[in-house]
Design a protein around this motif. Structure first.
Motif, PDB file in Angstrom:
ATOM      1  N   CYS A  20      33.594  44.166  29.918  1.00 34.27           N
ATOM      2  CA  CYS A  20      34.198  43.777  31.395  1.00 34.27           C
ATOM      3  C   CYS A  20      33.130  43.496  31.999  1.00 34.27           C
ATOM      4  CB  CYS A  20      34.703  45.052  31.879  1.00 34.27           C
ATOM      5  SG  CYS A  20      36.062  46.088  30.950  1.00 34.27           S
ATOM      6  N   ALA A  21      33.560  42.500  33.194  1.00 31.80           N
ATOM      7  CA  ALA A  21      32.607  42.088  33.901  1.00 31.80           C
ATOM      8  C   ALA A  21      32.605  42.123  35.513  1.00 31.80           C
ATOM      9  CB  ALA A  21      32.495  40.450  33.612  1.00 31.80           C
ATOM     10  N   THR A  22      31.447  42.206  36.086  1.00 30.85           N
ATOM     11  CA  THR A  22      31.509  42.186  37.651  1.00 30.85           C
ATOM     12  C   THR A  22      30.174  41.399  38.018  1.00 30.85           C
ATOM     13  OG1 THR A  22      29.813  44.197  37.506  1.00 30.85           O
ATOM     14  CG2 THR A  22      32.234  44.637  37.473  1.00 30.85           C
ATOM     15  N   SER A  23      30.032  41.389  39.515  1.00 28.90           N
ATOM     16  CA  SER A  23      28.835  40.673  39.968  1.00 28.90           C
ATOM     17  C   SER A  23      28.240  41.396  40.956  1.00 28.90           C
ATOM     18  CB  SER A  23      28.886  39.451  40.218  1.00 28.90           C
ATOM     19  OG  SER A  23      29.407  39.171  41.606  1.00 28.90           O
ATOM     20  N   ASN A 173      25.224  32.016  36.995  1.00 28.72           N
ATOM     21  CA  ASN A 173      26.576  31.970  36.817  1.00 28.72           C
ATOM     22  C   ASN A 173      27.004  30.748  37.539  1.00 28.72           C
ATOM     23  OD1 ASN A 173      29.221  33.357  36.336  1.00 28.72           O
ATOM     24  ND2 ASN A 173      29.481  33.279  38.540  1.00 28.72           N
ATOM     25  N   ASN A 307      32.958  30.837  31.826  1.00 28.00           N
ATOM     26  CA  ASN A 307      34.108  31.251  32.329  1.00 28.00           C
ATOM     27  C   ASN A 307      34.971  30.342  32.387  1.00 28.00           C
ATOM     28  OD1 ASN A 307      31.939  33.345  33.019  1.00 28.00           O
ATOM     29  ND2 ASN A 307      31.835  32.782  34.999  1.00 28.00           N
ATOM     30  N   TYR A 309      39.639  30.319  33.523  1.00 28.13           N
ATOM     31  CA  TYR A 309      40.804  31.080  33.839  1.00 28.13           C
ATOM     32  C   TYR A 309      42.101  30.462  33.709  1.00 28.13           C
ATOM     33  CZ  TYR A 309      37.458  34.371  36.136  1.00 28.13           C
ATOM     34  OH  TYR A 309      36.545  35.324  36.579  1.00 28.13           O
ATOM     35  N   GLU A 376      33.906  35.428  31.349  1.00 24.78           N
ATOM     36  CA  GLU A 376      34.858  35.716  32.419  1.00 24.78           C
ATOM     37  C   GLU A 376      36.199  34.850  32.022  1.00 24.78           C
ATOM     38  OE1 GLU A 376      33.988  35.080  36.425  1.00 24.78           O
ATOM     39  OE2 GLU A 376      31.843  35.455  36.367  1.00 24.78           O
ATOM     40  N   SER A 417      34.925  38.862  27.631  1.00 19.66           N
ATOM     41  CA  SER A 417      34.720  39.860  28.818  1.00 19.66           C
ATOM     42  C   SER A 417      35.613  39.742  29.829  1.00 19.66           C
ATOM     43  CB  SER A 417      33.102  39.474  29.435  1.00 19.66           C
ATOM     44  OG  SER A 417      32.938  40.016  30.435  1.00 19.66           O
ATOM     45  N   TRP A 419      37.411  39.566  33.435  1.00 17.87           N
ATOM     46  CA  TRP A 419      37.101  39.709  34.781  1.00 17.87           C
ATOM     47  C   TRP A 419      38.273  40.305  35.639  1.00 17.87           C
ATOM     48  CZ3 TRP A 419      32.596  39.139  37.820  1.00 17.87           C
ATOM     49  CH2 TRP A 419      32.864  39.161  38.983  1.00 17.87           C
ATOM     50  N   ALA A 420      38.080  41.436  36.235  1.00 17.77           N
ATOM     51  CA  ALA A 420      36.711  42.147  36.495  1.00 17.77           C
ATOM     52  C   ALA A 420      36.952  43.622  36.106  1.00 17.77           C
ATOM     53  CB  ALA A 420      36.512  42.214  37.773  1.00 17.77           C
TER      54      ALA A 420
END
Ligand code: GBH
Length: 475
Positions: A20-23, A173, A307, A309, A376, A417, A419-420
């Motif tokens: 899993c991803a975050t920032s 990123n 990334n 989507y 992502e 991974s 998001w999010a």
């Protein structure tokens, strides 16, 4: 085991990595805690509230600065192999420069890494994810060529400070977003600056890669995070096929080509040079790389992290009239998304799982099938309901296509991974777009987390390496 006939092709390899991803700015809060310096987002959200749809900011957000142990417990519970998070540059270096280290900030990330490791979750670290120190922005930010040196010093600091047993590093990123959409990183860019900005990003990344491998003899992997949509030709006419390929080269190839082949894509060099001439410049707005630069950047991506989507349709069109210089006009195609495509709560994010398989194939063919990490991928809904069927379907359909790309097309995908991990501060959309597997109650000072339905589905996938709908019998 090896040699057996694969009965169900929706099973991922045992060594496939799920995470899993975050920032940092999107989840941490603690915006001025313990000596952290301001970043560009602190300032814009405080000074220009109208810039953010709901007038909100990341001052507290999910409060992960204080609640990281709870986040890690959730990751552990769900069976994540890795956690992709980013280091806030001004939390560790409040002025942006290495002469001034903020020890509490450093300790925060050391503790986070330690906690992940002790729970057998691999840290995947993004060094810079949109939250540029304000002090650096004040000096011209990313478009100042000095950015290369400032970032390099910061990256070296990260490698030396946190590097011991980090296996995966992501330098920057989405440079493409930072240098063109601009508002994400609040860099002022126009048609001249965007090429300078991207070149600075490229050289900054390459410097970091060289420091890590040549100077520090690091044993992990270092990559940059590229991003964009899959660009589907509107028809199979030669013109539309060419327009689609040109778009892929102008966007993905902008840095992908130098990283793998050593120079900008030929089509970019030709078109930008032509248009620059017509505009009255005496040299191309895209600064050609010298032979030394080509050698230096080539091969500096240990894995292809990206990334993505959604997808768009591309139609060939007449060249844009000569006017204000811009990367978009240099590209010169018509790009759109049909209204009838599956929606999310964000206008740019249509659900197009088939595009992911095509994108993986394009990367495979273009760059000799590098190890690919999908850093992502995810979907937003507005209310952030717990019974999030939209997210369940999105994850199932994208992973199904990813698995098909691996199984039938031989794409070398090593990890995925989502998001999010949590609902986060979604930049200019504030808290109105929820991407999380886990909901956060932003009205409650304690910021309680509640798992959504999709998180139970993703847990099954992470634990069984299997899309349960497709291979129930293997659980
Ligand atoms: C990523 O950016 C970011 O890395 C992450 O921080 C973010 O939370 C996540 O995706 C979800 O958005 O509104 O039509 O002008 C995604 C790249 C670039 C996609 C800007 C949307 C705006 C299109 N984004 N783009 S529009």
């Amino acid at each position: 085991f090896a040699g057996d006939i694969v009965i169900n092709n929706k099973k991922f390899p045992e060594n496939f990595l799920f995470g899993c991803a975050t920032s940092s700015y999107q989840i941490e809060g603690g915006w001025d805690a313990d000596g952290k310096g301001p970043n560009v987002w602190d300032n814009v959200t405080h000074e220009k509230t109208s810039f953010i749809i709901d007038g909100s900011n990341g001052d507290i957000s999910c409060d992960s600065y204080h609640k990281y142990k709870e986040d890690i417990l959730l990751l552990k519970e769900m069976g994540a192999n890795f956690y992709r998070f980013s280091i806030s540059w001004p939390r560790v270096l409040p002025t942006g420069f290495i002469d001034n280290i903020n020890q509490p900030g450093v300790d925060y990330y050391k503790n986070l890494i330690k906690e992940l490791k002790s729970n057998q979750i691999e840290p995947v670290i993004t060094i810079y994810h949109n939250d540029l120190p304000q002090s650096i922005q004040d000096l011209g930010g990313i478009k100042n060529p000095e950015f290369i040196n400032w970032f390099t010093a910061y990256a070296r600091f990260c490698f030396e400070t946190f590097g011991d047993d980090i296996r995966y590093w992501l330098t920057i990123n989405e440079p493409y977003v930072a240098c063109t959409v601009g508002f994400i990183s609040l860099v002022y860019v126009d048609g001249i600056d965007d090429y300078i900005c991207m070149k600075n990003m490229l050289m900054a990344h390459a410097n970091a890669w060289h420091i890590y491998h040549d100077d520090l003899k690091g044993t992990g992997k270092v990559g940059i995070v590229l991003n964009s949509n899959w660009f589907e030709p509107e028809t199979d006419s030669a013109e539309d096929l060419e327009a689609s390929e040109r778009t892929m080269q102008f966007i993905w190839g902008w840095l992908g080509h130098p990283l793998y082949h050593g120079d900008y894509p030929e089509i970019m060099k030709i078109r930008v040079a032509n248009r620059s001439k017509l505009e009255g410049f005496n040299e191309s707005r895209i600064q050609e790389l010298t032979n030394a630069e080509i050698e230096y950047v080539k091969g500096t991506n240990d894995f292809f992290a990206f990334n993505s989507y959604t997808s768009s349709i591309v139609r060939s069109g007449p060249d844009a009239p000569i006017g204000t210089p811009s990367h978009n006009d240099d590209l010169g195609v018509y790009i759109y998304q049909p209204d009838e495509w599956r929606n999310s709560s964000l206008s740019w994010l249509k659900v197009t799982p088939w595009g992911m398989r095509k994108l993986l194939n394009w990367i495979k063919n273009e760059y000799s099938n590098p190890p690919m990490l999908i850093s992502e991928n995810g979907v937003a809904d507005g209310p952030g309901q717990l019974n999030d069927t939209i997210r369940y379907n999105y994850i199932r359909d994208y992973l199904s296509n990813i698995r098909d790309a691996m199984e039938y097309d031989g794409a070398n995908v090593i990890g995925y991974s989502y998001w999010a991990l949590l609902d986060t501060f979604e930049w200019t959309a504030g808290y109105t777009a929820k991407f999380g597997l886990i909901s956060v109650n932003f009205d409650d000072p304690a910021r309680p987390r509640t798992r959504k339905m999709s998180s139970y589905y993703y847990e099954k996938i992470m634990k069984t390496k299997c899309l349960v709908d497709e291979c129930e019998d293997e659980i």
